[in-house]
Scaffold this active site. Structure first.
Site, short mmCIF file in Angstrom:
data_model
loop_
_atom_site.label_atom_id
_atom_site.label_comp_id
_atom_site.label_asym_id
_atom_site.label_seq_id
_atom_site.Cartn_x
_atom_site.Cartn_y
_atom_site.Cartn_z
N LEU A 134 -3.17 1.69 -6.02
CA LEU A 134 -1.89 1.24 -6.56
C LEU A 134 -1.72 1.86 -7.93
CD1 LEU A 134 -1.84 -2.61 -5.77
CD2 LEU A 134 -0.56 -0.81 -4.60
N ASP A 135 -0.48 2.17 -8.31
CA ASP A 135 -0.22 2.70 -9.64
C ASP A 135 -0.65 1.69 -10.71
OD1 ASP A 135 0.92 4.91 -8.43
OD2 ASP A 135 2.97 4.14 -8.61
N ARG A 136 -0.92 2.21 -11.89
CA ARG A 136 -1.35 1.34 -12.99
C ARG A 136 -0.34 0.22 -13.26
NH1 ARG A 136 -3.62 3.56 -18.78
NH2 ARG A 136 -4.19 1.55 -19.66
N ARG A 181 8.48 4.46 -6.03
CA ARG A 181 9.20 4.64 -7.28
C ARG A 181 10.08 5.88 -7.24
NH1 ARG A 181 4.28 4.89 -11.20
NH2 ARG A 181 5.92 5.29 -12.75
#
Length: 350
Positions: A159-161, A264
């Site tokens: 998962l992205d930060r 995103r």
């Protein structure tokens, strides 16, 4: 291969390029040396270029030069080899973890926003070596799978930060391979919740544009280049909000592929960036936009709203037990900061 919880060094991948020669033209006059090299070297970040220069691996007309050196055009630039990067160290840290489920083969973690999944070669020494999910996992569990390599022990997917929510991590190599196979064959299902700017034209839809790295801003991905990797995102509008801070859509999002920044960049490509995602065009602050309406007294403008993370949460995960094949399903609600943020929007709308 299993990795235990003792501290261990992680060696970063060697950075390209191999020795090479470049020649500048009149169009390059006035550019900084580091900026020029970033534009000419594929998949090499500015930080890496600056390391090359600092380690005297770049010569301009056979002489050393600083990163800020301004080109005149006609220079011959020699790249002597890759930058030598210090080894990364993954250190077991006592960082609280929200463990949703655990057995001998794997665990499901509810990752908070702001936590990197694993060390990143482009970060500073402290950022690379401290505070990552991998560090927390090394402290919590006795063993982790080594299929993903020393840099990503136990990590099946990421998962992205700035994204929160459910992740599965593997404790042994057999479980890792079977879980990874479920993701590659699209058997594992992930559902996200996202709040985006604006109202989407359709209540549901599929985005199937390929994704590749942006050649200008290396931290971004883009759908505007040809030859990228296949990416498929499905969305469904759950709610439409009209507030004095603008219009918003609360979405349920499912993905068939797992590309970097996929949700995103796909939503931003439609003109509806995720709230808080300034990398892909969302504003840092939401300002009061209410206009006077006939017959109504306008409300007193409120202070701007801001969100220090992306409004993107991995809310549910369905997969099969890697040993028994039995179906498993996990879910976690929106974290408090996202619940409070959307409550503020609702209150502003009256």
């Amino acid at each position: 291969m299993l990795l235990n919880t003792e501290s261990h060094q992680l060696t970063a991948d060697p950075m390209p390029p191999t020795p090479a020669q470049l020649e500048t033209t009149s169009e390059d006059a006035g550019k900084r040396l580091d900026q020029y090299l970033v534009s000419r070297l594929a998949d090499v970040s500015r930080a890496r270029v600056q390391q090359l220069i600092a380690q005297k691996k770049v010569l301009v007309d056979n002489a050393e030069a600083k990163a800020s050196f301004r080109l005149r055009g006609g220079e011959r630039i020699s790249i002597l080899g890759p930058a030598q990067l210090p080894p990364l160290r993954a250190i077991a840290e006592d960082i609280p973890l929200d463990v949703v489920y655990e057995n001998d083969d794997f665990a499901v973690i509810n990752k908070p926003a702001g936590m990197m999944v694993h060390a990143g070669a482009g970060a500073t020494e402290d950022e690379r070596n401290r505070g990552t999910l991998v560090n927390a996992l090394l402290h919590r569990f006795n063993t982790l799978s080594g299929v993903g390599g020393q840099l990503r022990p136990g990590i099946v997917h990421r998962l992205d930060r700035g994204t929160s929510g459910l992740m599965v991590v593997a404790k042994n190599d057999e479980a890792h391979r079977k879980l990874a196979l479920q993701f590659s064959r699209r058997m594992a299902k992930k559902t996200y919740v996202a709040l985006v700017h604006g109202w989407l034209k359709q209540d549901r839809g599929t985005i199937a544009t390929s994704i590749s790295r942006d050649v200008v801003r290396r931290t971004r991905m883009t759908t505007r280049r040809s030859g990228g990797r296949e990416a498929i995102t499905h969305y469904q509008v759950q709610r439409r909000l009209e507030t004095p801070f603008g219009k918003f859509s609360l979405l349920e999002v499912k993905i068939d592929t797992g590309r970097t920044h996929q949700i995103r960049v796909h939503l931003a490509s439609l003109g509806h960036p995720v709230v808080g995602d300034t990398l892909y065009g969302a504003p840092e602050k939401l300002t009061w936009q209410a206009q006077k309406k006939a017959g109504k007294i306008p409300q007193t403008p409120a202070s701007p709203l801001s969100l220090s993370r992306n409004f993107l949460h991995s809310a549910s995960l369905q997969l099969q037990h890697p040993r028994t094949g039995s179906p498993l399903s996990f879910s976690r609600p929106l974290p408090r900061e996202l619940q409070e943020f959307i409550a503020l929007l609702e209150q502003s709308a009256g």
